[in-house]
Structures are given as structure tokens and as C-alpha cells.
Scaffold this active site. Structure first.
Site, PDB file in Angstrom:
ATOM      1  N   PRO A  16       0.846  -1.192   0.000  1.00 56.82           N
ATOM      2  CA  PRO A  16       0.000   0.000   0.000  1.00 56.82           C
ATOM      3  C   PRO A  16       0.883   1.244   0.000  1.00 56.82           C
ATOM      4  O   PRO A  16       1.826   1.324   0.790  1.00 56.82           O
ATOM      5  CB  PRO A  16      -0.780  -0.110   1.318  1.00 56.82           C
ATOM      6  CG  PRO A  16       0.067  -0.981   2.199  1.00 56.82           C
ATOM      7  CD  PRO A  16       0.805  -1.916   1.278  1.00 56.82           C
ATOM      8  N   GLN A  70      -6.886  -1.107   3.240  1.00 58.20           N
ATOM      9  CA  GLN A  70      -6.100  -0.828   4.450  1.00 58.20           C
ATOM     10  C   GLN A  70      -6.716   0.295   5.286  1.00 58.20           C
ATOM     11  O   GLN A  70      -7.071   1.349   4.761  1.00 58.20           O
ATOM     12  CB  GLN A  70      -4.666  -0.446   4.109  1.00 58.20           C
ATOM     13  CG  GLN A  70      -3.824  -0.422   5.377  1.00 58.20           C
ATOM     14  CD  GLN A  70      -2.421   0.089   5.170  1.00 58.20           C
ATOM     15  OE1 GLN A  70      -2.217   1.241   4.827  1.00 58.20           O
ATOM     16  NE2 GLN A  70      -1.445  -0.756   5.429  1.00 58.20           N
ATOM     17  N   CYS A 100       2.822   3.087   9.440  1.00 59.99           N
ATOM     18  CA  CYS A 100       3.026   4.432   8.906  1.00 59.99           C
ATOM     19  C   CYS A 100       3.827   5.286   9.889  1.00 59.99           C
ATOM     20  O   CYS A 100       3.449   5.424  11.058  1.00 59.99           O
ATOM     21  CB  CYS A 100       1.688   5.100   8.606  1.00 59.99           C
ATOM     22  SG  CYS A 100       1.923   6.734   7.894  1.00 59.99           S
ATOM     23  N   LYS A 139      -0.045  -4.958   8.912  1.00 56.78           N
ATOM     24  CA  LYS A 139       1.260  -4.544   8.381  1.00 56.78           C
ATOM     25  C   LYS A 139       1.975  -3.732   9.451  1.00 56.78           C
ATOM     26  O   LYS A 139       1.411  -2.771   9.994  1.00 56.78           O
ATOM     27  CB  LYS A 139       1.057  -3.704   7.113  1.00 56.78           C
ATOM     28  CG  LYS A 139       2.359  -3.205   6.497  1.00 56.78           C
ATOM     29  CD  LYS A 139       2.132  -2.794   5.053  1.00 56.78           C
ATOM     30  CE  LYS A 139       3.393  -2.236   4.420  1.00 56.78           C
ATOM     31  NZ  LYS A 139       3.675  -0.857   4.823  1.00 56.78           N
ATOM     32  N   GLY A 201      10.523  -4.414   2.198  1.00 52.66           N
ATOM     33  CA  GLY A 201      11.585  -3.424   2.370  1.00 52.66           C
ATOM     34  C   GLY A 201      12.715  -3.623   1.391  1.00 52.66           C
ATOM     35  O   GLY A 201      13.408  -4.646   1.429  1.00 52.66           O
ATOM     36  N   GLY A 224       7.092  -2.196  -2.870  1.00 51.94           N
ATOM     37  CA  GLY A 224       6.517  -0.856  -2.940  1.00 51.94           C
ATOM     38  C   GLY A 224       7.205  -0.002  -3.980  1.00 51.94           C
ATOM     39  O   GLY A 224       6.870  -0.032  -5.165  1.00 51.94           O
ATOM     40  N   ARG A 225       8.235   0.745  -3.533  1.00 53.84           N
ATOM     41  CA  ARG A 225       8.838   1.761  -4.406  1.00 53.84           C
ATOM     42  C   ARG A 225       9.393   1.194  -5.702  1.00 53.84           C
ATOM     43  O   ARG A 225       9.368   1.886  -6.731  1.00 53.84           O
ATOM     44  CB  ARG A 225       9.920   2.516  -3.619  1.00 53.84           C
ATOM     45  CG  ARG A 225       9.311   3.432  -2.552  1.00 53.84           C
ATOM     46  CD  ARG A 225      10.335   3.859  -1.543  1.00 53.84           C
ATOM     47  NE  ARG A 225      10.873   2.708  -0.813  1.00 53.84           N
ATOM     48  CZ  ARG A 225      11.929   2.745  -0.030  1.00 53.84           C
ATOM     49  NH1 ARG A 225      12.567   3.879   0.149  1.00 53.84           N
ATOM     50  NH2 ARG A 225      12.342   1.650   0.601  1.00 53.84           N
TER      51      ARG A 225
HETATM   52  C1  LIG Z   1       4.800   7.144  -1.084  1.00 53.20           C
HETATM   53  C2  LIG Z   1       4.596   6.050  -0.077  1.00 53.20           C
HETATM   54  C3  LIG Z   1       3.367   5.897   0.534  1.00 53.20           C
HETATM   55  C4  LIG Z   1       3.164   4.875   1.473  1.00 53.20           C
HETATM   56  N1  LIG Z   1       1.918   4.699   2.007  1.00 53.20           N
HETATM   57  C5  LIG Z   1       1.672   3.635   2.828  1.00 53.20           C
HETATM   58  C6  LIG Z   1       0.357   3.335   3.268  1.00 53.20           C
HETATM   59  O1  LIG Z   1      -0.632   3.992   2.904  1.00 53.20           O
HETATM   60  N2  LIG Z   1       0.207   2.273   4.109  1.00 53.20           N
HETATM   61  C7  LIG Z   1       1.269   1.510   4.511  1.00 53.20           C
HETATM   62  O2  LIG Z   1       1.079   0.544   5.268  1.00 53.20           O
HETATM   63  N3  LIG Z   1       2.522   1.757   4.086  1.00 53.20           N
HETATM   64  C8  LIG Z   1       2.743   2.788   3.243  1.00 53.20           C
HETATM   65  N4  LIG Z   1       3.997   2.991   2.742  1.00 53.20           N
HETATM   66  C9  LIG Z   1       5.080   2.036   3.072  1.00 53.20           C
HETATM   67  C10 LIG Z   1       5.148   0.913   2.016  1.00 53.20           C
HETATM   68  O3  LIG Z   1       3.967   0.143   2.021  1.00 53.20           O
HETATM   69  C11 LIG Z   1       6.355  -0.012   2.250  1.00 53.20           C
HETATM   70  O4  LIG Z   1       6.227  -0.609   3.518  1.00 53.20           O
HETATM   71  C12 LIG Z   1       7.684   0.736   2.206  1.00 53.20           C
HETATM   72  O5  LIG Z   1       7.739   1.614   1.087  1.00 53.20           O
HETATM   73  C13 LIG Z   1       8.872  -0.247   2.137  1.00 53.20           C
HETATM   74  O6  LIG Z   1       8.770  -1.074   1.001  1.00 53.20           O
HETATM   75  P1  LIG Z   1       9.653  -0.772  -0.343  1.00 53.20           P
HETATM   76  O7  LIG Z   1      11.089  -0.685   0.080  1.00 53.20           O
HETATM   77  O8  LIG Z   1       9.366  -1.950  -1.226  1.00 53.20           O
HETATM   78  O9  LIG Z   1       9.176   0.533  -0.893  1.00 53.20           O
HETATM   79  C14 LIG Z   1       4.237   4.016   1.829  1.00 53.20           C
HETATM   80  C15 LIG Z   1       5.482   4.194   1.222  1.00 53.20           C
HETATM   81  C16 LIG Z   1       5.679   5.185   0.276  1.00 53.20           C
HETATM   82  C17 LIG Z   1       7.026   5.323  -0.394  1.00 53.20           C
END
Ligand SMILES: Cc1cc2nc3c(=O)[nH]c(=O)nc-3n(C[C@H](O)[C@H](O)[C@H](O)COP(=O)(O)O)c2cc1C
Length: 328
Positions: A16, A70, A100, A139, A201, A224-225
Site C-alpha cells: 500500500p 487498508q 506508517c 502490516k 523493504g 513498494g517503491r
Molecule cells: C509514497 C509512499 C506511501 C506509502 N503509504 C503507505 C500506506 O498507505 N500504508 C502503509 O502501510 N505503508 C505505506 N507505505 C510504506 C510501504 O507500504 C512499504 O512498507 C515501504 O515503502 C517499504 O517497502 P519498499 O522498500 O518496497 O518501498 C508508503 C510508502 C511510500 C514510499
């Protein structure tokens, strides 16, 4: 991987991301290989749901199932009620945000701030599991800070409360997004509970996905990213995990057509005024690994209309195609 009654097509999940994983992006990621795509967080406080942003976040019409919504909040009763309403509106999985790190979220003791109050975690999870007849997932981060990593205890509370899958981002709240995610805690969590554990992550390539999976023993991976501007990463990872071979990189023409489709979906969903603004960041992400991307991003960030954006997309990717450049 199973989450309650839902058998996922594979164990790769789009994380998310508020402001990123809207309905068009989720649809694209699902089509390109994600087994599940979790919605952007929505506040449990339903009095905030009247804004146009919330209305769009609550819109799941026509989405491929299972639809995972979520919820963010700090009060068991409000969160249980929000879960019930979302299930009535089509949610097939309720996901709880305890990760968050945003200051405005932690100030009201929601998101990752909840990790500091284990009894409250238990009350929130029990109230939501009791309130709905769909699976509830959670989460979390690994803890509030490095001196108070409590992911293993939280995972046990989650399991005892009836949570059906747990995603763990390998950073504490204090880490924000800095440094590298650590996977030792995720490995420990996996060894401590029997519910499915999803590692999250810094997973940004098929090779990284395989090594995180092998190291943590996790049942699934959340990305995510690395999916921003690269929604096809799910099929790249899925192919690599299944065969050990990488898919050939997509051609610029293929990316151009995908991006034009994504662009049209965004404009349709958000309307022209909002859509053009929201599209800027997505278009820029698609260009990030290509030569000339910096200049292109500068122009996209100034773009004001649908036609201008479409022309810029075609110009950029057609030039790459002419030059024979492939995606990294
Ligand atoms: C722009 C952005 C918005 C995010 N919004 C949420 C969210 O709404 N809910 C949530 O549980 N995590 C949120 N996250 C965290 C991501 O779900 C994820 O845990 C985090 O980016 C690490 O994963 P990654 O390294 O694959 O990006 C957000 C991350 C980013 C970068």
C-alpha cells in the site's frame, strides 16, 4: 499463498502506498503479475470520507479480487466499524496499518505509534477480527526504534487475535526510510508464528527477491517503491523465482504503450484536472532508468494538459526505440 479463503495467484504483493497505489495502478500491477494489491490507507474516522480523495480511495468497483483495503486508526471501536463498512462496500480482506511513520499519524497514536502499546494492539486486532467475516491482515514495522524492536511479540499478539497474514517492513519507525532494511527480524518473526509472513523493504530486483525469500523464509514478498514506474517488476520476479531465468527487458515501444494505457486510466479515474497532476509523478518514474530521463522529467513536471503529456511520452520513448535503448 492463502489468506483465509483466498488463494493468491502468487505470493507477490503490491505494498500500500498513499498517493501511489490508486485503483488504476493496482489494476496494472495485478495484470502484470502481482498476486494481491493493497489499497492506499484510509482513515478509520468515517467523518473524513467525504473528500473527493477519500471517495476515490474507497472506490473498488470492478477491481479484481481479492480486494484488500487498508485502515488506519487508533481506536478499536472506530476501526471495527470502519472495517464493517468497508466489507459492506466490497472489501474482501481488511488490512491494518501499524507501520506508517508520518508525524501527523503518530501524533494521534496511529500507524507505527501503536507498536509502543502492545495491549492496545491486541484490543484493536481482536475488535476488528470479531467485527468482520473476511480475513484481517496486519502490516507493521520491526518496532518503534532500534532499542525497542518488538515485531516478534506483536506477531504473536496478531496470531492470537486471529490475524491471517502479517507483512513486516524491515525498518523501525525511527529509521523512517533511511539505511537498508534488515531481514533478521523478519526471519525471527517467521520462526515465531504459523500465519503467513510477508517480507517487505528494499526488494527491487528478481535477485534481491530471491535472496530475501531464502534468508527470511517468508511466505510472500511485498514490493513498494520498486514498482513505481515499473509495474512489470512482479512478472519479472515471478518468472525468476519460478525458473531462475530473467525475462528479457521490455522494449521502449512496449513501455510507451503501457504508460499510455496507465495515463488514460489515471485521467479517467481522477478526472482531467487532478489526473494531469497525479500523472506527472508516474510518468516521471517510468523514465528514471533511461538516458535523458532528467530532462524529460523537467518537462513532464511542467506539463499542463493530457495532449502535452501524451506527446512527451511518445517523443521520449520513440527516441529511445530509435536509439535501440532497452530498460535496465
Ligand atoms: C509514497 C509512499 C506511501 C506509502 N503509504 C503507505 C500506506 O498507505 N500504508 C502503509 O502501510 N505503508 C505505506 N507505505 C510504506 C510501504 O507500504 C512499504 O512498507 C515501504 O515503502 C517499504 O517497502 P519498499 O522498500 O518496497 O518501498 C508508503 C510508502 C511510500 C514510499
Amino acid at each position: 499463498m492463502r489468506i483465509g479463503p483466498h488463494r493468491l495467484q502468487n505470493n507477490l504483493i503490491l505494498a500500500p502506498m498513499a498517493g501511489v497505489t490508486d485503483k488504476p495502478f493496482r489494476a496494472l500491477c495485478r495484470r502484470l503479475g502481482a498476486g494481491l494489491a493493497v489499497s492506499e490507507m484510509i482513515s478509520a474516522n468515517s467523518s473524513l470520507w467525504g473528500t473527493s480523495k477519500s471517495v476515490r480511495r474507497l472506490d473498488h468497483a470492478g477491481e479484481p479480487g481479492p480486494i484488500s483495503v487498508q485502515i488506519l486508526g487508533a481506536d478499536p471501536v472506530t476501526m471495527a466499524e470502519a472495517a464493517r463498512i468497508n466489507v459492506a462496500r466490497g472489501a474482501q480482506i481488511i488490512d491494518i496499518n501499524m507501520g506508517c511513520p508520518a508525524k501527523k499519524v503518530c501524533k494521534v497514536a496511529a500507524g507505527s505509534a501503536l507498536l509502543r502499546d502492545e495491549p492496545l494492539i491486541g484490543r484493536i486486532l481482536a475488535a476488528i477480527v470479531e467485527a468482520v467475516d473476511v480475513p484481517v491482515t496486519l502490516k507493521i514495522r520491526t518496532g518503534w526504534d532500534r532499542d525497542s524492536r518488538n515485531a516478534v511479540r506483536v506477531a504473536r499478539i496478531a496470531e492470537e487475535s486471529g490475524i491471517q497474514a502479517l507483512a513486516v517492513h524491515g525498518r523501525t519507525r525511527a529509521c523512517g526510510f533511511s539505511g537498508l532494511a534488515e531481514y533478521e527480524t523478519i526471519q525471527e518473526v517467521k520462526g515465531s508464528v504459523t500465519i503467513p509472513v510477508i517480507a517487505n523493504g528494499d526488494i527491487d530486483s528478481p535477485e534481491k527477491a530471491q535472496s530475501v525469500m531464502a534468508f527470511t523464509g517468508a511466505d510472500g514478498l511485498m514490493i513498494g517503491r520498486a514498482a513505481q514506474g515499473r509495474p512489470w517488476i512482479f512478472r519479472e520476479i515471478s518468472q525468476y523465482l519460478a525458473t531462475g531465468a530473467r525475462l528479457p527487458p521490455p522494449s521502449p515501444e512496449w513501455i510507451r504503450d503501457l504508460l499510455l494505457e496507465h495515463h488514460a486510466l489515471m485521467l479517467d479515474f481522477h478526472g482531467e484536472r487532478q489526473g494531469v497532476r497525479i500523472a506527472r509523478k508516474h510518468i516521471a518514474w517510468y523514465s528514471k532508468t533511461f538516458p535523458g530521463g532528467n530532462h524529460f522529467r523537467g518537462r513532464i513536471n511542467q506539463s499542463e494538459s493530457i495532449c502535452e503529456q501524451r506527446d512527451l511520452i511518445c517523443g521520449f520513448f520513440d527516441r529511445l526505440s530509435y536509439q535501440g535503448v532497452l530498460a535496465a
